[in-house]
Design a protein around this motif. Structure first.
Motif, PDB file in Angstrom:
ATOM      1  N   ASP A  58      24.776  19.777 -29.223  1.00  0.00           N
ATOM      2  CA  ASP A  58      25.566  20.020 -28.010  1.00  0.00           C
ATOM      3  C   ASP A  58      26.137  21.435 -28.005  1.00  0.00           C
ATOM      4  O   ASP A  58      26.154  22.102 -26.982  1.00  0.00           O
ATOM      5  N   GLU A  59      26.585  21.879 -29.175  1.00  0.00           N
ATOM      6  CA  GLU A  59      27.175  23.218 -29.270  1.00  0.00           C
ATOM      7  C   GLU A  59      26.138  24.276 -28.909  1.00  0.00           C
ATOM      8  O   GLU A  59      26.434  25.244 -28.222  1.00  0.00           O
TER       9      GLU A  59
ATOM     10  N   VAL B 234      23.521  23.881 -27.014  1.00  0.00           N
ATOM     11  CA  VAL B 234      23.213  23.816 -25.585  1.00  0.00           C
ATOM     12  C   VAL B 234      24.339  24.487 -24.780  1.00  0.00           C
ATOM     13  O   VAL B 234      24.082  25.221 -23.826  1.00  0.00           O
ATOM     14  N   GLU B 235      25.561  24.279 -25.210  1.00  0.00           N
ATOM     15  CA  GLU B 235      26.684  24.935 -24.516  1.00  0.00           C
ATOM     16  C   GLU B 235      26.572  26.459 -24.613  1.00  0.00           C
ATOM     17  O   GLU B 235      26.899  27.181 -23.693  1.00  0.00           O
ATOM     18  N   GLU B 236      26.105  26.928 -25.746  1.00  0.00           N
ATOM     19  CA  GLU B 236      25.951  28.378 -25.899  1.00  0.00           C
ATOM     20  C   GLU B 236      24.892  28.920 -24.930  1.00  0.00           C
ATOM     21  O   GLU B 236      25.023  30.014 -24.389  1.00  0.00           O
ATOM     22  N   GLU B 237      23.860  28.105 -24.708  1.00  0.00           N
ATOM     23  CA  GLU B 237      22.824  28.509 -23.747  1.00  0.00           C
ATOM     24  C   GLU B 237      23.419  28.595 -22.341  1.00  0.00           C
ATOM     25  O   GLU B 237      23.099  29.484 -21.570  1.00  0.00           O
ATOM     26  N   ARG B 238      24.296  27.646 -22.031  1.00  0.00           N
ATOM     27  CA  ARG B 238      24.924  27.660 -20.709  1.00  0.00           C
ATOM     28  C   ARG B 238      25.768  28.939 -20.550  1.00  0.00           C
ATOM     29  O   ARG B 238      25.750  29.596 -19.520  1.00  0.00           O
TER      30      ARG B 238
ATOM     31  N   GLU C  31      13.605  24.180 -18.289  1.00  0.00           N
ATOM     32  CA  GLU C  31      13.954  23.437 -19.499  1.00  0.00           C
ATOM     33  C   GLU C  31      13.018  23.927 -20.602  1.00  0.00           C
ATOM     34  O   GLU C  31      11.803  24.017 -20.388  1.00  0.00           O
ATOM     35  N   GLY C  32      13.550  24.244 -21.737  1.00  0.00           N
ATOM     36  CA  GLY C  32      12.702  24.749 -22.825  1.00  0.00           C
ATOM     37  C   GLY C  32      12.930  26.243 -23.009  1.00  0.00           C
ATOM     38  O   GLY C  32      12.828  26.767 -24.103  1.00  0.00           O
ATOM     39  N   MET C  33      13.222  26.909 -21.903  1.00  0.00           N
ATOM     40  CA  MET C  33      13.532  28.333 -21.990  1.00  0.00           C
ATOM     41  C   MET C  33      15.034  28.518 -21.779  1.00  0.00           C
ATOM     42  O   MET C  33      15.661  29.378 -22.372  1.00  0.00           O
ATOM     43  N   MET C  34      15.613  27.699 -20.920  1.00  0.00           N
ATOM     44  CA  MET C  34      17.058  27.765 -20.626  1.00  0.00           C
ATOM     45  C   MET C  34      17.534  26.348 -20.354  1.00  0.00           C
ATOM     46  O   MET C  34      17.379  25.899 -19.229  1.00  0.00           O
ATOM     47  N   PRO C  35      18.072  25.606 -21.308  1.00  0.00           N
ATOM     48  CA  PRO C  35      18.252  26.012 -22.700  1.00  0.00           C
ATOM     49  C   PRO C  35      16.924  26.136 -23.442  1.00  0.00           C
ATOM     50  O   PRO C  35      15.973  25.436 -23.127  1.00  0.00           O
TER      51      PRO C  35
END
Ligand code: ATP
Ligand code: MG
Length: 726
Positions: free
Chosen positions: A539-540, A542-546, A528-532
């Protein structure tokens, strides 16, 4: 990347146009045969999108339906463009332009600038940050480092969405973005930044596209000229097209519709720069007659890797997620993905390096292994760990290979030797081609064994070694080939920018790994903190990180390792948590209820470094007491700019000893010990095994192998010198 075996480096070019189609499945073939009108391929990772479009172009060219010079293929990174040129060449369609949007636009801009504007094209600014800092200072706005990065990002976003400074506050309010500062202030800095650029006669990355668009809009004669040249357009990774790139594409096309786009909405990873998968997902609305093809067979990854990828996406939300396709692996089963938890970052890097060494020992070529991380700053600790483990690695993109000075010089030498032919005393006719190449390159500094040390000398040697390997592969594939044939081959490759694979483990950011593949992939730093990443807030975002993690997972063909560390430095507080994206996927992380096909499998291992350092509390600088976070500093146990109390004489003796060892082992010196480790030894002058083992970079293996000798060298210094006794 493809393996550097001679069969893949020099595959047989298909003999006929129809033979090009043989390598495709029925849906891919449909793509290849739809050579006119709009075509859209919507498909997941590893399903052969890039393969389908390269074969489509090659088929069209080989069948005489497409003129090579009339086709423009665009993609997003230089590396992907280089890969595409390589694949086209292998299919017998080398004359086709495959470029990034940026390089295609830059080329047109350079060509038409004198006619459209007059004079020379202004200089291209490599990095914006300094100019943004100057602009903020002029506006009397103080920005810290993070704000500077964020404001620069906002300016880039504004430019690719074609938003002028005055409109920025309104545009950001309308978007789903969160401005990192008062939008009015950002608008002001943006305006000043544009002013400074004009004053200093420079243009930035986005200007290249903006100016090309401007010229194409205003100058119909120039637009017509470009349209006469290019009749067919192909875009890879279309999910990441920005409004500005789309505008350019529209201008290139004019009123024609010979456009083929391929993409995967689930791999949209550049929306922070204004890219949007809407163009891909709305393609059919915009082009009602389009041929739309979906591919679901995953040819790249094992069922185990695909299962994890599907599971990851099953938790995704948003528009891209609604369009996801379940992937079906076409490969034989392989190992389960491995999840590993480490105590701290250096232990994670050391553990990863050890696994990599094991894979190499088991026969996986180093060039088929990648370590992927979220941000480039994470690379250092892995560079150190790989060097400590004696594993070769490469950070730089392979696409610039033929532009490296040593490679250009080597090319000149080889050309000269080929021209001189048998008259050249260096070339013995009886010798085979690789021997001739080695002889010529030895005049340029190539040696059978790698030089001691890392850095520029080593890099240069690696480039020449790659050329030697290329010559060997070439001679194997074409036993009759002469030096002139090889020179012709190199020229062609340079024109196509298809570099030979440098044989090392790839270290790359997840963004840079897009479109590529390896047998073994290590996804590291998954906390958490690096991914995301911390700055993904909405939310958008965070979704991009996923999706970014999904891109990472799907780079692997067979071996996949996911790891994280509970604290940053040894002995530090274990306050980190594994990435939320792994929840329900990694064993023991709770179930998700409706996970579908993505339930947890594999096992979580508890990784350790080769030895624990016995440190209590965070690592601190020996000189000033600051908590240390950088890998290099932790190795030295002091800040790099704090004064060193190193015994210079001892350091020199250790270096001499290291050169000797490296020579005997036939390995580069950094595989014995890195400079940093030697420095740490010379500073701390260990007297016992335990003291030596507590120095970072001295693992169990190295302690066994070199411990006694190193301690003896250290003792020689400590126990008084011979001169004292005389
Ligand atoms: P990404 O979304 O990651 O860009 P992609 O859809 O572009 O992936 P490719 O890189 O074209 O996928 O293909 C993935 C791998 O599968 C490549 O090694 C490719 O050669 C192989 N492959 C694709 N199609 C076939 C096929 N019909 N037969 C054999 N191998 C294939
Ligand atoms: Mg691809």
């Amino acid at each position: 990347m493809t393996a550097a075996t001679h069969s893949t480096l020099f595959p047989q070019v298909p003999e006929t146009a129809d033979a090009v189609l043989d390598g495709l499945d029925p849906e891919q073939r449909e793509v290849a045969l739809a050579l006119n009108g709009p075509v859209c391929v919507l498909a997941g990772a590893g399903t052969g999108k890039t393969r389908a479009i390269t074969h489509r172009i090659a088929y069209g060219v080989r069948a005489g339906i497409l003129q090579p010079a009339s086709v423009l293929a665009v993609t997003f990174t230089n590396r992907a463009a280089g890969e595409m040129r390589g694949r086209l060449r292998q299919l017998g369609a080398g004359g086709v332009q495959a470029r990034t949007f940026h390089s295609a636009a830059l080329r047109q801009l350079q060509f038409f600038w004198p006619k459209a504007v007059g004079g020379e094209l202004p200089r291209l600014l490599e990095r914006k940050v300094q100019l943004v800092a100057d602009a903020a200072a002029r506006c009397r706005i103080r920005l810290d480092r993070n704000e500077l990065r964020d404001v620069t990002g906002e300016i880039e976003w504004a430019k690719v969405t074609q938003t002028v400074p005055a409109d920025y506050p309104a545009a950001v309010a309308k978007s789903v973005r969160e401005a990192p500062r008062d939008p009015a202030e950002i608008g002001q800095i943006y305006a000043m930044y544009e002013q400074l650029k004009r004053d200093r006669s420079v243009i930035d990355f986005e200007d290249v596209l903006l100016l090309t668009v401007g010229i194409l809009q205003d100058r119909h004669d120039i637009a017509d000229q470009i349209r006469r040249q290019y009749q067919h357009f192909v875009v890879d990774e279309y999910q990441d097209v920005s409004p500005l790139q789309q505008r350019l594409l529209d201008l290139w096309l004019g009123d024609r519709d010979n456009l083929c786009v391929v993409g995967d909405a689930s791999q949209t990873i550049y929306s922070f720069t204004g890219a949007t998968p809407d163009h891909l997902l709305n393609f059919r609305t915009r082009h009602p007659g389009a041929t739309v093809v979906k591919l679901v067979r995953d040819y790249r990854s094992t069922p185990q890797v695909v299962h994890l990828a599907n599971g990851l996406l099953s938790q995704a939300h948003g528009r891209a997620a609604e369009h996801r396709l379940e992937l079906i692996s076409q490969r034989d089963p392989g190992p389960e993905p491995v999840y590993t938890e480490y105590a701290d970052e250096p232990a994670e890097a050391e553990g990863t390096a050890r696994r990599i060494r094991d894979l190499i020992a088991a026969g996986v070529p180093a060039g088929e292994i990648a370590v992927l991380y979220r941000i480039n700053a994470q690379s250092e600790v892995y560079e150190q760990a790989l060097a400590d483990a004696g594993v070769p690695y490469q950070l730089r993109g392979a696409e610039r290979f033929f532009e490296r000075q040593e490679v250009r010089e080597a090319g000149i030498a080889l050309r000269g030797a080929a021209r001189a032919g048998a008259n050249d005393s260096l070339l013995d006719d009886a010798e085979d081609l690789p021997a001739q190449v080695r002889a010529v390159l030895s005049t340029k500094g190539w040696t059978t064994r790698p030089p001691a040390g890392s850095g520029a000398v080593r890099d240069r040697w690696e480039s020449l070694a790659a050329l030697v390997r290329l010559a060997e592969d070439f001679a194997r594939a074409k036993p009759e080939a002469t030096l002139s044939d090889l020179v012709a081959e190199l020229d062609e490759r340079a024109a196509a920018q298809h570099a030979p694979t440098v044989q090392g483990v790839t270290l790359a950011s997840l963004h840079a790994a897009k479109g590529l593949e390896w047998d073994a992939v290590f996804l590291v730093g998954l906390t958490e903190g690096m991914m995301p990443i911390t700055y993904a807030k909405t939310d958008e975002q965070v979704e991009e990180e996923r999706r970014l993690l999904y891109v990472g997972v799907t780079r692997s063909r067979v071996h996949l390792t996911l790891s994280w560390a509970l604290s940053r430095s040894p002995g530090g507080r274990a306050n980190r948590r594994p990435s939320r994206f792994l929840k329900g996927l990694r064993p023991g992380s709770g179930s998700l209820g409706a996970v579908g096909s993505g339930g947890a499998s594999g096992s979580v291992e508890r990784g350790s470094g080769p030895r624990r350092r016995g440190l209590r509390g965070p690592a601190r600088c020996r000189v000033c007491g600051t908590t240390l976070t950088e890998a290099g500093a932790m190795k030295l146990m002091r800040c790099e700019d704090c004064p060193s109390d190193m015994d210079e004489g001892l350091y020199e003796r250790l270096r001499d000893w290291r050169s000797e060892q490296a020579r005997e082992l036939g390995q580069p010196a950094y595989c014995v010990f890195t400079d940093k480790t030697l420095m740490a030894i010379a500073e701390r002058v260990p007297a016992t095994d335990g003291e030596l083992a507590s120095i970072s970079g001295v693992g169990v293996r190295k302690l066994d192998r070199f411990g006694a000798e190193v301690l003896a060298i250290c003792a020689g210094e400590e126990g008084g010198t011979d001169e004292d006794e005389v």
